[in-house]
Design an enzyme around this catalytic site. Structure first.
Site, PDB file in Angstrom:
ATOM      1  N   GLU A 120       8.585  -7.927  -6.608  1.00  0.00           N
ATOM      2  CA  GLU A 120       7.629  -8.774  -5.878  1.00  0.00           C
ATOM      3  C   GLU A 120       6.796  -9.625  -6.836  1.00  0.00           C
ATOM      4  O   GLU A 120       5.575  -9.712  -6.701  1.00  0.00           O
ATOM      5  CB  GLU A 120       6.702  -7.904  -5.008  1.00  0.00           C
ATOM      6  CG  GLU A 120       7.438  -7.055  -3.996  1.00  0.00           C
ATOM      7  CD  GLU A 120       6.515  -6.177  -3.162  1.00  0.00           C
ATOM      8  OE1 GLU A 120       5.310  -6.499  -3.059  1.00  0.00           O
ATOM      9  OE2 GLU A 120       6.998  -5.177  -2.606  1.00  0.00           O
ATOM     10  N   GLU A 134       5.067   2.472  -2.472  1.00  0.00           N
ATOM     11  CA  GLU A 134       3.691   2.698  -2.922  1.00  0.00           C
ATOM     12  C   GLU A 134       3.182   4.122  -2.720  1.00  0.00           C
ATOM     13  O   GLU A 134       2.142   4.329  -2.078  1.00  0.00           O
ATOM     14  CB  GLU A 134       2.767   1.689  -2.255  1.00  0.00           C
ATOM     15  CG  GLU A 134       3.168   0.270  -2.589  1.00  0.00           C
ATOM     16  CD  GLU A 134       2.410  -0.783  -1.791  1.00  0.00           C
ATOM     17  OE1 GLU A 134       1.459  -0.418  -1.085  1.00  0.00           O
ATOM     18  OE2 GLU A 134       2.768  -1.956  -1.892  1.00  0.00           O
TER      19      GLU A 134
END
Length: 376
Positions: free
Chosen positions: A284, A177
């Site tokens: 995910e 991220e």
């Protein structure tokens, strides 16, 4: 992770919906796992249809099928049976992150990740490491250093953690991220402030490569399909890092899907992602039925159809990649009750973001995904 916070965010990566809407991923992941419990029934709901019969996903997909795991899942026989039937790759949801491992720079804790690694070896399934460097973790432990000592501690952490699991896992999310929540540039973090915006990422990949030369090294982020601005920034960042010599081996898109995004948006991003020629990890996947903003007057049937359409589009876009680029397709939990999206106090027990219901039964969504995988 206005999308749901992703799990990395997951207690780590729950940024999409979570960060924006005040969900604390750390609290969610630290909360007791909702294992094997059935949600309360809606008295106004009609009877659910008979669950479809679907072949095990790992038996029909021409690539690994993964799921997130916490060490406590191994104590739940129902979860173990479902995982054995459906998946052949596991990603530690939280217990391989710095927040768990790093007690202090002089004390690292490996009990839970070691248990997960041992289970993968015992069961003959692949282990994907998640995650070495994440903007959200490590600031307190790394505070008070000058740039030189900060860099040495940074290198040492990666060497110790990645080196410990060398030969035991196939891949790592090395940088997790790095893109700003709104997609406009990179995140400001203790890593970037000390080692540079691109510098900390290049260094992390170099150190991970030294520690485990055989592992596939990923940069991983969320909301890339949901937010075209963020997706474009991610692509440009990857291009820049590769030109700088960072040994990036794969690209991870978390795919915490906003089921209300326009048709075709996922496919366009996936084509752009695939243009690098690197392995792609759908890392995910979940697709919440909830709307985090404004009133929601959609019927349950409408929400389920939006969910089906977006998840099928994702599966088809993944299947459209060259075979060598389809690294793995990971669902962020097995049963709906395992999802981080079901761990906050606002949850009414009715969200159904995953492919199997609370009892571990396949859903029409599962059958739709299996049909796509079966084409290949």
């Amino acid at each position: 992770m206005t999308q749901p916070p992703h799990p990395s965010r997951c207690a780590s990566h729950l940024l999409p919906r979570g960060e924006k809407d005040g969900i604390d991923r750390r609290a969610l992941l630290a909360a007791p796992l909702a294992v094997g419990t059935l949600a309360g029934c809606d008295r106004l709901a009609v009877a659910e249809p008979t669950p479809p019969t679907v072949p095990p996903l790992k038996s029909i997909a021409p690539f690994p099928i993964g799921t997130a795991v916490m060490a406590g899942h191994f104590d739940d026989p129902a979860w173990v049976a479902l995982a054995r039937a459906q998946v052949n790759q596991l990603t530690p949801e939280w217990e391989m992150k710095m927040e768990y491992i790093l007690q202090s720079l002089d004390r690292l804790t490996f009990d839970a990740p070691d248990r997960i690694a041992a289970a993968c070896e015992r069961e003959g399934v692949r282990l994907h490491g998640h995650a070495l460097i994440w903007y959200s973790q490590g600031e307190q432990a790394f505070s008070g250093f000058d740039r030189t000592h900060f860099g040495r501690a940074f290198d040492r952490y990666i060497a110790e953690v990645a080196g410990r699991y060398r030969g035991k896992l196939v891949s790592w999310d090395v940088v997790n991220e790095p893109i700003a929540e709104d997609g406009n540039g990179l995140r400001d973090s203790h890593w970037s402030r000390n080692l540079g915006d691109d510098g900390y990422m290049i260094r992390a990949f170099e150190q991970a490569k030294l520690a485990d030369p055989e592992a596939v090294l990923f940069v991983n982020d969320y909301n890339l399909e949901n937010n075209p601005v963020k997706g474009t920034t991610f692509l440009r960042t990857v291009e820049r890092l590769l030109k700088a010599g960072a040994p990036i081996g794969g690209l991870g898109t978390q795919s915490h899907l906003d089921i209300e995004i326009p048709a075709g948006q996922i496919s366009r991003f996936m084509r752009d992602l695939g243009s690098f020629g690197l392995p792609v990890h759908m890392s995910e996947l979940d697709a919440s039925l909830r709307r985090e903003r404004g009133g929601d007057f959609r019927s349950r049937a409408q929400r389920l159809e939006q969910q089906r359409a977006r998840v099928v589009e994702l599966a088809e876009a993944f299947m459209a990649l060259p075979e060598r680029q389809r690294f793995a397709f990971t669902i962020w939990g097995l049963r709906d009750s395992d999802s981080w999206l079901r761990r906050d106090n606002r949850d009414d027990g009715k969200d159904q973001p995953l492919l199997f219901d609370d009892a571990g039964r396949a859903k029409p969504l599962t059958a739709a995904v299996a049909e796509v995988f079966g084409r290949g």
